[in-house]
Enzyme design. Structure first.
Site, mmCIF file in Angstrom:
data_model
loop_
_atom_site.group_PDB
_atom_site.id
_atom_site.type_symbol
_atom_site.label_atom_id
_atom_site.label_comp_id
_atom_site.label_asym_id
_atom_site.label_seq_id
_atom_site.Cartn_x
_atom_site.Cartn_y
_atom_site.Cartn_z
ATOM 1 N N ASP A 82 4.507 -10.243 8.040
ATOM 2 C CA ASP A 82 4.350 -9.225 7.010
ATOM 3 C C ASP A 82 4.395 -9.837 5.599
ATOM 4 O O ASP A 82 5.288 -10.635 5.302
ATOM 5 C CB ASP A 82 5.507 -8.222 7.191
ATOM 6 C CG ASP A 82 5.348 -6.960 6.379
ATOM 7 O OD1 ASP A 82 4.216 -6.455 6.305
ATOM 8 O OD2 ASP A 82 6.355 -6.469 5.840
ATOM 9 N N HIS A 83 3.455 -9.474 4.759
ATOM 10 C CA HIS A 83 3.425 -9.924 3.355
ATOM 11 C C HIS A 83 3.448 -11.440 3.196
ATOM 12 O O HIS A 83 4.189 -11.969 2.355
ATOM 13 C CB HIS A 83 4.598 -9.327 2.556
ATOM 14 C CG HIS A 83 4.458 -7.863 2.298
ATOM 15 N ND1 HIS A 83 3.587 -7.347 1.372
ATOM 16 C CD2 HIS A 83 5.073 -6.803 2.876
ATOM 17 C CE1 HIS A 83 3.674 -6.024 1.379
ATOM 18 N NE2 HIS A 83 4.567 -5.667 2.291
ATOM 19 N N HIS A 185 7.634 0.962 -0.907
ATOM 20 C CA HIS A 185 8.686 0.249 -0.184
ATOM 21 C C HIS A 185 10.042 0.831 -0.594
ATOM 22 O O HIS A 185 10.344 0.949 -1.779
ATOM 23 C CB HIS A 185 8.680 -1.240 -0.537
ATOM 24 C CG HIS A 185 7.556 -2.001 0.103
ATOM 25 N ND1 HIS A 185 6.877 -3.006 -0.536
ATOM 26 C CD2 HIS A 185 7.014 -1.923 1.340
ATOM 27 C CE1 HIS A 185 5.957 -3.516 0.264
ATOM 28 N NE2 HIS A 185 6.014 -2.864 1.416
ATOM 29 N N GLY A 186 10.854 1.180 0.385
ATOM 30 C CA GLY A 186 12.207 1.652 0.086
ATOM 31 C C GLY A 186 12.316 3.168 0.166
ATOM 32 O O GLY A 186 11.322 3.884 0.292
ATOM 33 N N HIS A 213 2.070 0.844 4.308
ATOM 34 C CA HIS A 213 3.378 0.213 4.139
ATOM 35 C C HIS A 213 4.331 1.285 3.620
ATOM 36 O O HIS A 213 3.899 2.364 3.226
ATOM 37 C CB HIS A 213 3.262 -0.926 3.124
ATOM 38 C CG HIS A 213 2.652 -2.153 3.714
ATOM 39 N ND1 HIS A 213 3.340 -3.324 3.858
ATOM 40 C CD2 HIS A 213 1.431 -2.369 4.238
ATOM 41 C CE1 HIS A 213 2.548 -4.225 4.425
ATOM 42 N NE2 HIS A 213 1.381 -3.671 4.671
ATOM 43 N N GLY A 214 5.621 0.958 3.615
ATOM 44 C CA GLY A 214 6.569 1.869 2.976
ATOM 45 C C GLY A 214 6.745 3.178 3.725
ATOM 46 O O GLY A 214 6.831 4.248 3.116
ATOM 47 N N SER A 216 9.373 4.293 5.414
ATOM 48 C CA SER A 216 10.703 4.931 5.307
ATOM 49 C C SER A 216 10.725 5.916 4.145
ATOM 50 O O SER A 216 10.246 5.601 3.054
ATOM 51 C CB SER A 216 11.791 3.876 5.062
ATOM 52 O OG SER A 216 11.775 2.899 6.063
ATOM 53 N N ASN A 235 4.366 0.843 8.541
ATOM 54 C CA ASN A 235 5.483 -0.112 8.503
ATOM 55 C C ASN A 235 6.809 0.574 8.170
ATOM 56 O O ASN A 235 6.880 1.379 7.243
ATOM 57 C CB ASN A 235 5.257 -1.156 7.405
ATOM 58 C CG ASN A 235 4.151 -2.124 7.745
ATOM 59 O OD1 ASN A 235 3.462 -1.969 8.747
ATOM 60 N ND2 ASN A 235 3.974 -3.121 6.908
ATOM 61 N N THR A 238 13.214 -0.223 5.694
ATOM 62 C CA THR A 238 14.463 0.293 5.113
ATOM 63 C C THR A 238 15.258 1.134 6.122
ATOM 64 O O THR A 238 16.477 0.976 6.238
ATOM 65 C CB THR A 238 14.174 1.154 3.858
ATOM 66 O OG1 THR A 238 13.341 0.402 2.989
ATOM 67 C CG2 THR A 238 15.453 1.532 3.140
HETATM 68 P P1 13P Z 1 9.932 0.625 4.043
HETATM 69 O O1 13P Z 1 11.076 -0.296 3.756
HETATM 70 O O2 13P Z 1 9.750 1.656 2.984
HETATM 71 O O3 13P Z 1 10.021 1.205 5.406
HETATM 72 O O4 13P Z 1 8.604 -0.261 3.992
HETATM 73 C C1 13P Z 1 8.469 -1.345 4.874
HETATM 74 C C2 13P Z 1 7.213 -2.100 4.687
HETATM 75 O O5 13P Z 1 6.216 -1.559 4.278
HETATM 76 C C3 13P Z 1 7.205 -3.521 5.026
HETATM 77 O O6 13P Z 1 5.986 -4.116 4.803
#
Ligand code: 13P
Length: 289
Positions: A82-83, A185-186, A213-214, A216, A235, A238
């Site tokens: 990832d990334h 993210h987060g 992504h992101g 959560s 994805n 968090t």
């Molecule tokens: P979250 O931490 O918001 O779940 O995002 C994770 C992510 O996108 C990792 O690439």
């Protein structure tokens, strides 16, 4: 019969209208929790490790654990880097045996990002890696953390431009694209709503696998709508981190004298299992092996 690769599952998800969850992990115990959920729900599993996760877990160990879970459970279990921000780190992941690579070239200017992503695709094809994910336009929010007192406001100007998406996918040959339509993210005080119309516009312009992504903290109805509109992977990091660590804090507070890891860690594994099960159900990937 040849082993089904991750792309086969993206194709299946696209056709049937569900999504894979990518669970980002940095230790065996988080993987255990996710695997327990996947076994219970008969779901295909995708693990992800970021540069930070994999510097702690180590790439060969992450690959070996995934292979071992595949063998033990018979479930389709995959691993994505990832990334990855450089060709070098993605080459190491490919050499270690990762099933998929995400090249995050968002820090580069668009043309430079395209040139580098093309190289990642060529390298991945040589290694028979079935999925390369591309990204332009940084996913906002920073790291996968809790920001419970902050309400993040996004500028839609920065959301994925459909025409740029078309150009990027066409010129690089990436299989999947991380689209910016409101996920961050987060987990924030209130995560932004998703721009489903933008996703539809992207979809009208470019055919590839769209990923978010992101995951959560994203409103559940919005996630469901994004999946109905073609997103095949979401994805999650968090939520798993928080479940694991909050349970650990609680266990330690209740048992300050306990020092056996095998007694301290099961509540954290159970907390991860519960969260992972919720995501597998929400993404619709139960019974899709
Ligand atoms: P979250 O931490 O918001 O779940 O995002 C994770 C992510 O996108 C990792 O690439």
């Amino acid at each position: 019969m040849a082993k089904k690769n991750l792309k086969t599952y993206y194709e299946k998800a696209k056709k049937q209208g569900w999504a894979m969850t990518q669970f980002n992990v940095s230790c065996l115990e988080q993987m255990q929790g996710v695997m327990e959920a996947a076994i219970a729900k008969k779901a295909p599993v995708l693990f992800g490790t970021s540069e930070g996760d994999s510097s702690f877990l180590h790439m060969p160990q992450a690959v070996a654990l995934v292979e071992s879970y595949r063998k033990e459970t018979g479930l389709p279990v995959f691993l994505n880097f990832d990334h990855g921000k450089t060709l070098e780190i993605l080459q190491s992941a490919a050499d270690a045996g990762y099933d998929a690579l995400h090249f995050d070239g968002s820090a580069h200017e668009f043309k430079e990002n395209i040139a580098l992503a093309k190289k990642v695709v060529a390298m991945a094809r040589k290694k028979k890696i079935s999925v390369v994910e591309g990204e332009f336009g940084e996913i906002p929010g920073g790291h996968s953390e809790f920001h419970k007192n902050t309400a993040l406001v996004l500028d839609k100007e920065n959301y994925t431009d459909p025409e740029q998406a078309r150009e990027f996918v066409k010129k690089t040959g990436v299989d999947s694209l991380a689209v910016l339509i409101g996920t961050v993210h987060g987990v924030f005080h209130k995560n932004p709503p998703l721009d489903i119309e933008r996703l539809q516009e992207i979809r009208n312009r470019v055919t590839c696998f769209y990923v978010l992504h992101g995951g959560s903290g994203t409103p559940e109805n919005d996630l469901a709508a994004a999946i109905r509109n073609g997103v095949v992977k979401v994805n999650i990091s968090t939520d798993l981190r928080a479940a694991f660590v909050l349970a650990l804090r609680d266990t330690m507070a209740k048992n300050p004298e306990e020092i056996a890891p095998y007694k301290i860690l099961p509540p954290s594994i159970e907390a991860v299992r519960k969260v992972a099960e919720g995501h597998l159900l929400l993404m619709g990937s139960a019974n899709k092996i």
